[in-house]
Design an enzyme around this catalytic site. Structure first.
Site, PDB file in Angstrom:
ATOM      1  N   GLY A   1     -26.003 -48.329  -6.296  1.00  0.00           N
ATOM      2  CA  GLY A   1     -26.829 -48.012  -5.134  1.00  0.00           C
ATOM      3  C   GLY A   1     -28.288 -47.809  -5.533  1.00  0.00           C
ATOM      4  O   GLY A   1     -28.609 -47.581  -6.706  1.00  0.00           O
ATOM      5  N   CYS A   2     -29.155 -47.901  -4.547  1.00  0.00           N
ATOM      6  CA  CYS A   2     -30.601 -47.856  -4.820  1.00  0.00           C
ATOM      7  C   CYS A   2     -31.050 -46.482  -5.314  1.00  0.00           C
ATOM      8  O   CYS A   2     -31.679 -46.371  -6.378  1.00  0.00           O
ATOM      9  CB  CYS A   2     -31.362 -48.280  -3.578  1.00  0.00           C
TER      10      CYS A   2
END
Ligand SMILES: NC(=O)C1=CN([C@@H]2O[C@H](COP(=O)(O)OP(=O)(O)OC[C@H]3O[C@@H](n4cnc5c(N)ncnc54)[C@H](OP(=O)(O)O)[C@@H]3O)[C@@H](O)[C@H]2O)C=CC1
Ligand SMILES: CC(=O)N[C@@H](CCC(=O)OP(=O)(O)O)C(=O)O
Length: 342
Positions: A145-146
């Site tokens: 995930g970012c």
């Protein structure tokens, strides 16, 4: 080589399409949309691609495997836990940008994503592709995930080398609106985003267990983290501001040396010199992560700032990094190492 892409009409799918178009090993990109949908020209769903002749065809696992060497899923949460199962059964190579296969414990996924998890035997085949740490990749790569990427890159040297009090990690992370995808919600309307800051998912963000899962692999003594997320009025970019107590009195120079030791050979991680702090524009448009460090001797606090472009290093760029690693291409193949600046 032919690659498949599902989700080209989304923000990270569009970014991935643009990167794949200029990747020297990719001869053809085959696009897939919802199963059972009608074929549709790419230029009709993405008007900026008027010169592109590609057609988005309905997803069909058998057709995907017959025509391609690997598939990228840039789809919303909950999609790959359904669509990818026939591919997993055949050990067909997948790079999944969603969170569906990042958490190895299905109960954790259900708790944090509020939906049913993929079957445990499918989850067991996935590897977590935190690309700058050269993980051993299986045929199913769960792209990180970012927020998790920015935060883990900012914490790794401190945790791996046990330079901190393990019970003292506080993360204040901010993201631009593209991190939320293309769907309009009450909080993503212009009047709410412009001239505003919005905290959201306090103590409930789905990247908390993702960060913890990796931190515990590096140092099992980490009990928990404080982690908040704020939506800021920019299109792209994540800034993760990290505060931790040093295990013993230290200096900025000592901590910078630890970061250099970990990242010195990594083409995409830039450690800024003492006195410098990264801005979002240092990385936007590139696959880079830029990191600044400062030690406050008065409070014994190590302050780390880690910035990435959420659609590049936080999604499509890191997916290409994993693609390169999977096929043993040079790490920077097809990836920008310089930002769009100013
Ligand atoms: N945006 C970001 O910065 C980051 C996103 N991610 C993750 O990447 C994934 C994509 O994110 P993002 O691009 O922002 O999302 P978007 O909402 O912008 O796009 C989602 C895409 O998924 C497609 N899709 C949804 N359901 C299905 C389905 N059942 N079958 C086929 N296609 C489907 C949509 O197509 P359609 O419009 O036709 O429904 C659309 O193309 C998400 O899981 C997200 O969490 C990860 C890191 C960063
Ligand atoms: C600004 C914004 O809303 N960002 C999203 C990040 C999306 C993401 O990366 O979530 P996955 O774990 O599902 O991939 C969020 O905070 O949920």
């Amino acid at each position: 080589m032919q690659v498949a892409l599902v989700g080209v009409s989304g923000y990270s799918g569009m970014t991935l399409y643009a990167l794949l178009k200029q990747h020297p090993a990719v001869d053809q990109i085959n696009l897939y949309g919802h199963a059972g949908s009608q074929p549709v020209a790419l230029k009709t769903v993405a008007p900026m691609y008027q010169k592109e002749t590609a057609v988005i065809r309905p997803f069909d696992a058998q057709a995907v495997m017959a025509q391609n060497d690997l598939i990228f899923f840039a789809t919303s949460a909950g999609v790959t836990s359904q669509l990818a199962l026939p591919l997993i059964a055949e050990n067909f190579p997948v790079i999944d940008l969603s969170g569906d296969f990042r958490l190895s414990n299905p109960a954790q996924y259900t708790k944090w994503y509020h939906r049913a998890a993929a079957p445990a035997e499918a989850l067991a085949k996935a590897s977590y592709g935190l690309a700058d740490f050269n993980p051993t990749l299986t045929t199913y790569v769960a792209n990180p995930g970012c927020y998790a990427t920015a935060t883990l890159l900012g914490l790794a040297p401190l945790v791996q080398q046990q330079l901190i009090n393990p019970n003292s990690i506080v993360v204040d992370a901010k993201s631009g609106l593209s991190g939320a995808g293309k769907k309009l919600t009450p909080t993503s309307q212009f009047a709410m985003v412009n001239d505003n800051l919005q905290l959201y998912k306090v103590n409930q963000h789905q990247h908390i267990p993702e960060v913890m899962q990796q931190l515990k692999k590096w140092w099992p003594a980490i009990p928990a983290i404080e982690f908040t997320t704020t939506l800021i009025p920019v299109t792209r970019g994540i800034m993760s501001s990290i505060y931790v107590k040093a295990a013993q009195a230290t200096t900025t120079a000592t901590i910078l040396a630890a970061f250099e030791q970990v990242y010195g050979d990594q083409p995409f991680v830039q450690i800024l010199p003492a006195g410098e702090m990264p801005t979002l524009k240092d990385v936007i448009g590139s696959n880079n992560c830029a990191i600044g460090v400062n030690v406050n001797p008065v409070t014994n606090t190590i302050f780390v700032v880690s910035v990435i472009d959420n659609l590049m290093k936080g999604a499509a760029g890191q997916a290409i990094q994993n693609f390169n690693a999977y096929f043993n291409f040079a790490p920077t193949t097809g990836l920008p190492t310089l930002p769009v600046f100013p």
